[in-house]
Design a protein around this motif. Structure first.
Motif, PDB file in Angstrom:
ATOM      1  N   LYS A 117     -10.137  -3.123  -3.755  1.00 49.77           N
ATOM      2  CA  LYS A 117     -11.235  -2.242  -3.950  1.00 49.77           C
ATOM      3  C   LYS A 117     -12.217  -2.910  -5.095  1.00 49.77           C
ATOM      4  CE  LYS A 117     -12.375   2.723  -5.012  1.00 49.77           C
ATOM      5  NZ  LYS A 117     -11.882   3.949  -5.060  1.00 49.77           N
ATOM      6  N   LEU A 118     -11.610  -3.277  -6.251  1.00 49.62           N
ATOM      7  CA  LEU A 118     -12.154  -3.963  -7.291  1.00 49.62           C
ATOM      8  C   LEU A 118     -12.833  -5.293  -6.669  1.00 49.62           C
ATOM      9  CD1 LEU A 118      -9.630  -3.389 -10.225  1.00 49.62           C
ATOM     10  CD2 LEU A 118     -11.975  -2.310 -10.200  1.00 49.62           C
ATOM     11  N   HIS A 162     -16.886   7.019  -3.292  1.00 51.50           N
ATOM     12  CA  HIS A 162     -15.420   6.557  -3.230  1.00 51.50           C
ATOM     13  C   HIS A 162     -14.906   6.238  -4.825  1.00 51.50           C
ATOM     14  CE1 HIS A 162     -15.030   6.013   1.228  1.00 51.50           C
ATOM     15  NE2 HIS A 162     -16.297   5.629   0.928  1.00 51.50           N
ATOM     16  N   ASN A 163     -15.419   6.631  -5.856  1.00 54.68           N
ATOM     17  CA  ASN A 163     -15.180   6.661  -7.047  1.00 54.68           C
ATOM     18  C   ASN A 163     -15.080   5.226  -7.658  1.00 54.68           C
ATOM     19  OD1 ASN A 163     -14.897   9.548  -7.111  1.00 54.68           O
ATOM     20  ND2 ASN A 163     -12.830   9.322  -6.012  1.00 54.68           N
ATOM     21  N   CYS A 164     -15.934   4.485  -7.546  1.00 48.58           N
ATOM     22  CA  CYS A 164     -16.030   3.076  -7.742  1.00 48.58           C
ATOM     23  C   CYS A 164     -16.917   3.123  -9.167  1.00 48.58           C
ATOM     24  CB  CYS A 164     -16.761   2.235  -6.865  1.00 48.58           C
ATOM     25  SG  CYS A 164     -15.726   2.180  -5.445  1.00 48.58           S
ATOM     26  N   ASP A 203     -10.295   1.709  -0.355  1.00 45.10           N
ATOM     27  CA  ASP A 203     -10.066   3.113  -0.898  1.00 45.10           C
ATOM     28  C   ASP A 203      -9.312   4.055   0.092  1.00 45.10           C
ATOM     29  OD1 ASP A 203     -10.578   5.186  -2.773  1.00 45.10           O
ATOM     30  OD2 ASP A 203     -12.078   6.075  -1.364  1.00 45.10           O
ATOM     31  N   ASP A 249      -5.939  -1.005  -4.837  1.00 48.10           N
ATOM     32  CA  ASP A 249      -6.962  -0.967  -5.943  1.00 48.10           C
ATOM     33  C   ASP A 249      -7.475  -2.479  -6.082  1.00 48.10           C
ATOM     34  OD1 ASP A 249      -6.676   1.617  -6.460  1.00 48.10           O
ATOM     35  OD2 ASP A 249      -5.105   1.214  -7.915  1.00 48.10           O
ATOM     36  N   ARG A 250      -6.770  -3.663  -5.988  1.00 48.80           N
ATOM     37  CA  ARG A 250      -7.218  -4.879  -6.397  1.00 48.80           C
ATOM     38  C   ARG A 250      -8.359  -5.283  -5.440  1.00 48.80           C
ATOM     39  NH1 ARG A 250      -6.358 -10.384  -5.409  1.00 48.80           N
ATOM     40  NH2 ARG A 250      -6.986 -11.519  -7.358  1.00 48.80           N
ATOM     41  N   SER A 256       0.657  -1.105  -0.010  1.00 45.68           N
ATOM     42  CA  SER A 256      -0.066  -0.046  -0.080  1.00 45.68           C
ATOM     43  C   SER A 256       0.912   1.307  -0.021  1.00 45.68           C
ATOM     44  CB  SER A 256      -0.949   0.103   1.425  1.00 45.68           C
ATOM     45  OG  SER A 256      -1.523   1.337   1.422  1.00 45.68           O
ATOM     46  N   ALA A 307      -5.446   2.468  -0.672  1.00 45.68           N
ATOM     47  CA  ALA A 307      -5.242   2.880  -1.961  1.00 45.68           C
ATOM     48  C   ALA A 307      -4.971   1.501  -2.605  1.00 45.68           C
ATOM     49  CB  ALA A 307      -3.983   3.710  -2.523  1.00 45.68           C
ATOM     50  N   GLN A 350     -16.180  -4.237  -5.081  1.00 46.36           N
ATOM     51  CA  GLN A 350     -17.142  -3.952  -5.977  1.00 46.36           C
ATOM     52  C   GLN A 350     -17.743  -5.031  -6.786  1.00 46.36           C
ATOM     53  OE1 GLN A 350     -16.081  -0.371  -8.728  1.00 46.36           O
ATOM     54  NE2 GLN A 350     -13.977  -0.475  -7.705  1.00 46.36           N
TER      55      GLN A 350
END
Length: 360
Positions: free
Chosen positions: A282-283, A308-310, A274, A279-280, A210, A277, A286
């Motif tokens: 976070k995806l 959270h900008n998804c 988020d 990203d994986r 991170s 940071a 989602q």
């Protein structure tokens, strides 16, 4: 002295990767009348390292085919050349079974630079009247679904190998070792205080996973020299799950949780991903929330995605609300009230898309 004989072996290896995509056309009747030669296209999907899409001409490709509906598989990757086979089918909306309408079982070359990027190259065409027959069940409740299975031939190679000996290599156990490192706390050099619980971890592992942890632990922030770092606005169970992912690149086992508990933990974990940071992770969160979406949760999920900008999750929520027949139930939820108050602009996107599908 007698002569010696030695046997050698070479092996030609070809690997394939398979993938499938369903292109759902909601409001099929609205797509008709757009004009000859005009088409709609599915989102791109990846198979074998290449991008593909399904292309549909509701009013035919040319004047000669104006009474036909035509569909293609299309290679979308630029400057690409790939061997692949495919199966293009229409979904029987009554039985849920795909009916193959065009296929090439023997792999052939698709080139993005010419018409060979299409499959079939002449397109699959069906009389519009035949497609829309009630007996065919291809169009039901104004829905049409096209499915495509793609098989990509990966790079082939020849290699020499001993004829008599092979050594079996087990799958990677790196995540098991790092997971044990977290549990045993061997060499741990940083402590986190979350709620009333403490967690021991390793700075170098956190920093590698991170950029936020790297800045906190090795940058100019005060946490660099603090004996213990306090994590605020996060539940201990969520931080524990976050650490589990940091060390193993996987989510902890949550099979004992029910639908609502699993969704709630995933929401909090998305916020944590988020925040740090990752990203994986976070995806992954989602994707889970997309699978667990329903009328009770979609508005709250949309607000979370917007905050959270998804983008992927946000699009999925808007699509769900735009096409749902349960909008009255959605409006009655507390999540919708919160969404209307905190993110009114997002509702404009929902209403605009809903109007396109003719939903009242």
């Amino acid at each position: 002295m007698g002569s010696e004989s030695r046997k050698t072996v070479s092996r030609y290896t070809t690997k394939t990767e398979k993938g499938s995509h369903s292109f759902e056309i909601s409001g099929y009747s609205l797509a008709k009348g757009m004009g000859v030669g005009r088409f709609i296209r599915s989102s791109t999907f990846a198979v074998g390292g290449y991008h593909w899409a399904i292309r549909l001409y509701p009013d035919g490709v040319t004047e000669a085919f104006k009474d036909y509906v035509t569909a293609y598989l299309e290679l979308m990757s630029k400057d690409a050349e790939v061997r692949a086979s495919y199966d293009l089918s229409l979904l029987n909306q009554d039985t849920g079974s795909p009916v193959t309408v065009s296929s090439e079982s023997t792999p052939r070359v698709f080139k993005s630079s010419d018409t060979s990027r299409f499959g079939p190259q002449g397109g699959y065409s069906i009389l519009r009247s035949e497609l829309e027959l009630d007996e065919s069940c291809y169009v039901l409740d104004n829905y049409l679904t096209i499915e495509c299975d793609v098989t990509v031939v990966k790079q082939s190679r020849v290699r020499d190998s001993p004829a008599e000996y092979q050594v079996e290599v087990p799958p990677s156990d790196l995540s098991d070792h790092f997971g044990k490192l977290l549990l045993d706390e061997d060499g741990a050099d940083v402590t986190f205080s979350v709620g009333r619980q403490t967690f021991r971890a390793h700075k170098i592992v956190l920093a590698a996973r991170s950029p936020v942890f790297r800045a906190e632990l090795y940058g100019q922030m005060k946490e660099r020299t603090a004996p213990s770092i306090t994590i605020r606005d996060m539940q201990p169970s969520i931080f524990r799950a976050l650490l589990h992912f940091v060390y193993t690149d996987s989510l902890p086992d949550m099979e004992d949780l029910d639908h609502d508990e699993y969704s709630e933990i995933t929401r909090h974990l998305l916020v944590a991903a988020d925040r740090y940071a990752m990203d994986r992770l976070k995806l992954m969160c989602q994707n889970i929330l997309c699978q667990y979406m329903d009328a009770d949760s979609v508005a709250a999920t949309l607000a979370l995605a917007d905050q959270h900008n998804c983008d992927g999750l946000k699009d999925a929520c808007i699509q769900f609300m735009a096409t749902s027949d349960e909008m009255d139930a959605v409006v009655e939820t507390q999540g919708f009230a919160d969404l209307k108050r905190a993110c009114p602009s997002v509702l404009v996107d929902v209403l605009e898309k809903r109007s396109k599908f003719g939903k009242a």
